[in-house]
Design an enzyme around this catalytic site. Sequence first.
Site, PDB file in Angstrom:
ATOM      1  N   GLY A  16     -21.190   5.746   3.720  1.00 23.68           N
ATOM      2  CA  GLY A  16     -20.258   6.221   2.709  1.00 23.68           C
ATOM      3  C   GLY A  16     -20.804   6.089   1.310  1.00 23.68           C
ATOM      4  O   GLY A  16     -21.132   4.987   0.866  1.00 23.68           O
ATOM      5  N   GLY A  24     -19.174   7.193  -1.569  1.00 22.63           N
ATOM      6  CA  GLY A  24     -18.143   7.399  -2.572  1.00 22.63           C
ATOM      7  C   GLY A  24     -18.410   6.515  -3.774  1.00 22.63           C
ATOM      8  O   GLY A  24     -19.515   5.992  -3.947  1.00 22.63           O
ATOM      9  N   ASN A  25     -17.392   6.307  -4.592  1.00 20.37           N
ATOM     10  CA  ASN A  25     -17.599   5.540  -5.822  1.00 20.37           C
ATOM     11  C   ASN A  25     -18.159   4.151  -5.556  1.00 20.37           C
ATOM     12  O   ASN A  25     -19.147   3.727  -6.162  1.00 20.37           O
ATOM     13  CB  ASN A  25     -16.285   5.425  -6.598  1.00 20.37           C
ATOM     14  CG  ASN A  25     -15.875   6.736  -7.243  1.00 20.37           C
ATOM     15  OD1 ASN A  25     -16.697   7.623  -7.420  1.00 20.37           O
ATOM     16  ND2 ASN A  25     -14.611   6.857  -7.585  1.00 20.37           N
ATOM     17  N   VAL A  26     -17.529   3.409  -4.625  1.00 20.64           N
ATOM     18  CA  VAL A  26     -17.972   2.047  -4.364  1.00 20.64           C
ATOM     19  C   VAL A  26     -19.328   2.043  -3.665  1.00 20.64           C
ATOM     20  O   VAL A  26     -20.241   1.288  -4.030  1.00 20.64           O
ATOM     21  CB  VAL A  26     -16.932   1.275  -3.527  1.00 20.64           C
ATOM     22  CG1 VAL A  26     -17.443  -0.130  -3.217  1.00 20.64           C
ATOM     23  CG2 VAL A  26     -15.606   1.195  -4.273  1.00 20.64           C
ATOM     24  N   LYS A  65       0.856  -1.184   0.000  1.00 13.50           N
ATOM     25  CA  LYS A  65       0.000   0.000   0.000  1.00 13.50           C
ATOM     26  C   LYS A  65       0.890   1.232   0.000  1.00 13.50           C
ATOM     27  O   LYS A  65       2.054   1.181   0.437  1.00 13.50           O
ATOM     28  CB  LYS A  65      -0.901   0.019   1.244  1.00 13.50           C
ATOM     29  CG  LYS A  65      -2.192   0.786   1.054  1.00 13.50           C
ATOM     30  CD  LYS A  65      -3.204  -0.007   0.238  1.00 13.50           C
ATOM     31  CE  LYS A  65      -4.549   0.702   0.181  1.00 13.50           C
ATOM     32  NZ  LYS A  65      -5.563  -0.112  -0.517  1.00 13.50           N
TER      33      LYS A  65
END
Length: 351
Positions: free
Chosen positions: A180, A182-184, A80
């Site tokens: 959340g 976001g994109n996902v 990472k």
Amino acid sequence: MTVFSAGDFAEHEQVVFVADEPSGLRAIIAIHDTTLGPALGGCRMYPYASEAEALRDVLRLSRGMTFKAAAANLDLGGGKAVIIGDPRTQKTPALLQAMGIAVERLGGRYITAEDVGTTVEDFGELYKKTRHVVGLPVELGGTGDPSPTTARGVYYGLVAAARHRWGGDRLAGKTVAVQGLGNVGWHLCELLHAAGAKLVVSDVDDKRVSRAATAFGASSVPPEEIYGAKADIFAPCAMGAILNDETLPLLRVEIVGGAANNQLALDHHGEALRARGILYAPDFVINAGGMIRVASEREGFDEALVDRNVKGIGESLLAIFQRSESEAIQTNAAAMLLARERLSTAATDRL
């Protein structure tokens, strides 16, 4: 601040601190384990409060990627990278190219990709300095945004969890609390809505919440109240360590499964979920869809094969749930056993 004594250091093979004065880059790259192959993991950009916080995040995330790759049966290790900075105000082409140079210096031991605070388009800039990058824009020969595939894997995982818990794989009529957008998280909401699930959502961005209410008929709660939302399933799709001593007692669900990494603040929180009768889908198993997709770029992308492998996330989870019950252990421990067994076999084969 020292690395070897850091609480989340887990015999990492290599931890690299990166600085580039002209671009302002400050980053850390962590390679946890390359037993199965080169380390793959996203590059996150986030305004960490301190270097110690950034180090903790990159150590935890890279370790999780090792087990994610092993559980997904990929010939990859875990790594990472984190860039310390605000992606809205500090991200520049020069900074991204400097990060690409840092990745290139590792000679292929670390392969990077999109993560929180970075985009597929950003990696076009890294690609100017390194070929050790996946998840590139389609025009550069990549597979584009992996977020929809990650969301699809989470969806298949929730279907499997529903089958194990309730005896049927229909999510219609079930209420899912999604943390959340976001994109996902957004793509997951699309899939759940199409399946007939009812949605309760939260996000720090009020505009996203309003969009979800319009698009999916979702109800909403403030971010701090999502843990106590009355639902059948809780789907964390934001930051990690959100299942902890403070939040666990608030949960009013039967299943937890989402896209966020490192959802358990500590390993014993998985046992706390089991004690409460809450079925937990280990994050590094259920959220592997994006990794499966971008990893396929290395061998030649095959959409049908990727989809079959992503659907396999559900089958892997069913095996983990069954092992958890038969051995009377938490699901996270059962998933770790699966991953460690593959790592051990690969290490033995190397001898």
